[in-house]
Design a protein around this motif. Sequence first.
Motif, PDB file in Angstrom:
ATOM      1  N   LYS A  57      54.644  38.432  49.001  1.00  0.00           N
ATOM      2  CA  LYS A  57      55.215  39.583  49.091  1.00  0.00           C
ATOM      3  C   LYS A  57      54.125  40.921  49.031  1.00  0.00           C
ATOM      4  N   PHE A  58      52.996  40.781  48.357  1.00  0.00           N
ATOM      5  CA  PHE A  58      51.993  41.401  47.767  1.00  0.00           C
ATOM      6  C   PHE A  58      51.316  41.680  49.167  1.00  0.00           C
ATOM      7  N   LEU A  59      50.805  40.260  49.703  1.00  0.00           N
ATOM      8  CA  LEU A  59      49.891  40.182  50.801  1.00  0.00           C
ATOM      9  C   LEU A  59      50.591  40.556  51.966  1.00  0.00           C
ATOM     10  N   LEU A  60      51.961  40.553  52.133  1.00  0.00           N
ATOM     11  CA  LEU A  60      52.516  41.057  53.500  1.00  0.00           C
ATOM     12  C   LEU A  60      52.482  42.610  53.386  1.00  0.00           C
ATOM     13  N   SER A  64      47.784  40.909  54.910  1.00  0.00           N
ATOM     14  CA  SER A  64      46.765  39.936  54.552  1.00  0.00           C
ATOM     15  C   SER A  64      47.513  38.499  54.184  1.00  0.00           C
ATOM     16  N   GLU A  65      48.566  38.253  54.580  1.00  0.00           N
ATOM     17  CA  GLU A  65      49.285  36.884  54.371  1.00  0.00           C
ATOM     18  C   GLU A  65      48.877  35.811  54.932  1.00  0.00           C
ATOM     19  N   ASP A  66      48.069  35.792  55.816  1.00  0.00           N
ATOM     20  CA  ASP A  66      47.671  34.681  56.666  1.00  0.00           C
ATOM     21  C   ASP A  66      46.944  33.812  55.939  1.00  0.00           C
ATOM     22  N   ASN A  67      46.009  34.055  55.000  1.00  0.00           N
ATOM     23  CA  ASN A  67      45.318  33.310  54.336  1.00  0.00           C
ATOM     24  C   ASN A  67      46.290  32.346  53.365  1.00  0.00           C
ATOM     25  N   LEU A  68      47.222  32.930  52.404  1.00  0.00           N
ATOM     26  CA  LEU A  68      48.096  32.069  51.795  1.00  0.00           C
ATOM     27  C   LEU A  68      48.974  31.409  52.582  1.00  0.00           C
ATOM     28  N   LEU A  69      49.513  31.747  53.950  1.00  0.00           N
ATOM     29  CA  LEU A  69      50.119  30.870  54.746  1.00  0.00           C
ATOM     30  C   LEU A  69      49.554  29.451  54.957  1.00  0.00           C
ATOM     31  N   PHE A  70      48.137  29.648  55.595  1.00  0.00           N
ATOM     32  CA  PHE A  70      47.393  28.688  55.950  1.00  0.00           C
ATOM     33  C   PHE A  70      47.365  27.981  54.659  1.00  0.00           C
ATOM     34  N   TRP A  71      47.085  28.313  53.778  1.00  0.00           N
ATOM     35  CA  TRP A  71      46.882  27.184  52.373  1.00  0.00           C
ATOM     36  C   TRP A  71      48.147  26.619  52.244  1.00  0.00           C
ATOM     37  N   LYS A  72      49.239  27.295  52.382  1.00  0.00           N
ATOM     38  CA  LYS A  72      50.419  26.528  52.152  1.00  0.00           C
ATOM     39  C   LYS A  72      50.766  25.317  53.297  1.00  0.00           C
ATOM     40  N   SER A 147      41.940  38.863  47.173  1.00  0.00           N
ATOM     41  CA  SER A 147      43.310  39.334  47.030  1.00  0.00           C
ATOM     42  C   SER A 147      44.104  39.059  45.987  1.00  0.00           C
ATOM     43  N   TYR A 148      43.655  37.983  45.062  1.00  0.00           N
ATOM     44  CA  TYR A 148      44.257  37.664  43.903  1.00  0.00           C
ATOM     45  C   TYR A 148      43.751  38.733  42.689  1.00  0.00           C
ATOM     46  N   ILE A 149      42.619  39.100  42.787  1.00  0.00           N
ATOM     47  CA  ILE A 149      42.025  40.077  42.033  1.00  0.00           C
ATOM     48  C   ILE A 149      42.953  41.217  42.244  1.00  0.00           C
ATOM     49  N   ARG A 150      43.101  41.625  43.266  1.00  0.00           N
ATOM     50  CA  ARG A 150      43.974  42.929  43.728  1.00  0.00           C
ATOM     51  C   ARG A 150      45.452  42.978  43.236  1.00  0.00           C
ATOM     52  N   TYR A 151      45.861  41.732  43.364  1.00  0.00           N
ATOM     53  CA  TYR A 151      47.419  41.474  42.998  1.00  0.00           C
ATOM     54  C   TYR A 151      47.410  41.624  41.399  1.00  0.00           C
ATOM     55  N   ILE A 152      46.642  40.909  41.078  1.00  0.00           N
ATOM     56  CA  ILE A 152      46.709  41.006  39.245  1.00  0.00           C
ATOM     57  C   ILE A 152      46.566  42.494  38.912  1.00  0.00           C
ATOM     58  N   SER A 153      45.892  43.173  39.512  1.00  0.00           N
ATOM     59  CA  SER A 153      45.559  44.507  39.122  1.00  0.00           C
ATOM     60  C   SER A 153      46.674  45.584  39.777  1.00  0.00           C
ATOM     61  N   LYS A 159      54.566  45.897  37.374  1.00  0.00           N
ATOM     62  CA  LYS A 159      56.141  45.989  37.102  1.00  0.00           C
ATOM     63  C   LYS A 159      56.664  44.763  37.020  1.00  0.00           C
ATOM     64  N   LEU A 160      56.330  43.631  37.384  1.00  0.00           N
ATOM     65  CA  LEU A 160      56.963  42.341  37.400  1.00  0.00           C
ATOM     66  C   LEU A 160      56.777  42.017  35.805  1.00  0.00           C
ATOM     67  N   LEU A 161      55.633  42.431  35.428  1.00  0.00           N
ATOM     68  CA  LEU A 161      55.231  41.585  34.106  1.00  0.00           C
ATOM     69  C   LEU A 161      55.911  42.508  33.062  1.00  0.00           C
ATOM     70  N   ASP A 162      56.073  43.845  33.483  1.00  0.00           N
ATOM     71  CA  ASP A 162      56.830  44.623  32.277  1.00  0.00           C
ATOM     72  C   ASP A 162      58.295  44.178  32.559  1.00  0.00           C
ATOM     73  N   SER A 163      58.661  43.926  33.352  1.00  0.00           N
ATOM     74  CA  SER A 163      60.206  43.569  33.650  1.00  0.00           C
ATOM     75  C   SER A 163      60.657  42.237  32.838  1.00  0.00           C
ATOM     76  N   VAL A 164      59.633  41.416  32.896  1.00  0.00           N
ATOM     77  CA  VAL A 164      59.710  40.247  32.018  1.00  0.00           C
ATOM     78  C   VAL A 164      59.422  40.355  30.499  1.00  0.00           C
ATOM     79  N   THR A 165      58.789  41.331  30.207  1.00  0.00           N
ATOM     80  CA  THR A 165      58.398  41.750  28.924  1.00  0.00           C
ATOM     81  C   THR A 165      59.494  42.199  28.004  1.00  0.00           C
ATOM     82  N   THR A 166      60.383  42.841  28.711  1.00  0.00           N
ATOM     83  CA  THR A 166      61.351  43.690  27.732  1.00  0.00           C
ATOM     84  C   THR A 166      61.932  42.795  26.755  1.00  0.00           C
TER      85      THR A 166
END
Length: 188
Positions: A57-60, A64-72, A147-153, A159-166
Amino acid sequence: MVFCLFCRPSQVHPDPSDHPDPLILPPPSLTFETVNGWSVCLSHLIATEAGQDEFEKFLLNEHSEDNLLFWKDVQELKKGEEEKKDVMKIEEQVSIIFDDYIAQGAPKEVSIRANTVAIVKENMKIPNKEVFDLAQQEIFDLMSRDSYIRYISSPSYQKLLDSVTTTVPLLSATAATAEEQVVKCKTN
């Protein structure tokens, strides 16, 4: 090999694609431990279906989702046990992956070195499940550094981490330290 976020640059960690049949866990109901574990290294993130989905979702959004799609797609090629005996099926899958991601002007062309393309072309003379290993590793390394570094940052990960942290305290007595997480990444 994978570079983890909390590791010194010289510490290299194995990629789940290095193993013949990496385990992809079914999407769990996301927990703090799961989502927080994704921040250790890319291997942790893509080891779960939910992690792959969130990263995609982030890559979309970055186009830049093509790299992950190739890997998958390469992972799917490697997974097919029943197709092991069906050479025609493997040849077909190899051809599709090449045409989609590596051929010049491919619709989802990934950026790999010219010598890697040459090796893939040579490997395609005898199609098998390992044809794309070098290219997959190169793309994995690229995603790990970029892209992984950008995703984690990103705000979306936070927001996802905060939603499960509650529902879970941030620091619990059983929570693994960053150092323990790095060790887990090394051994996976």
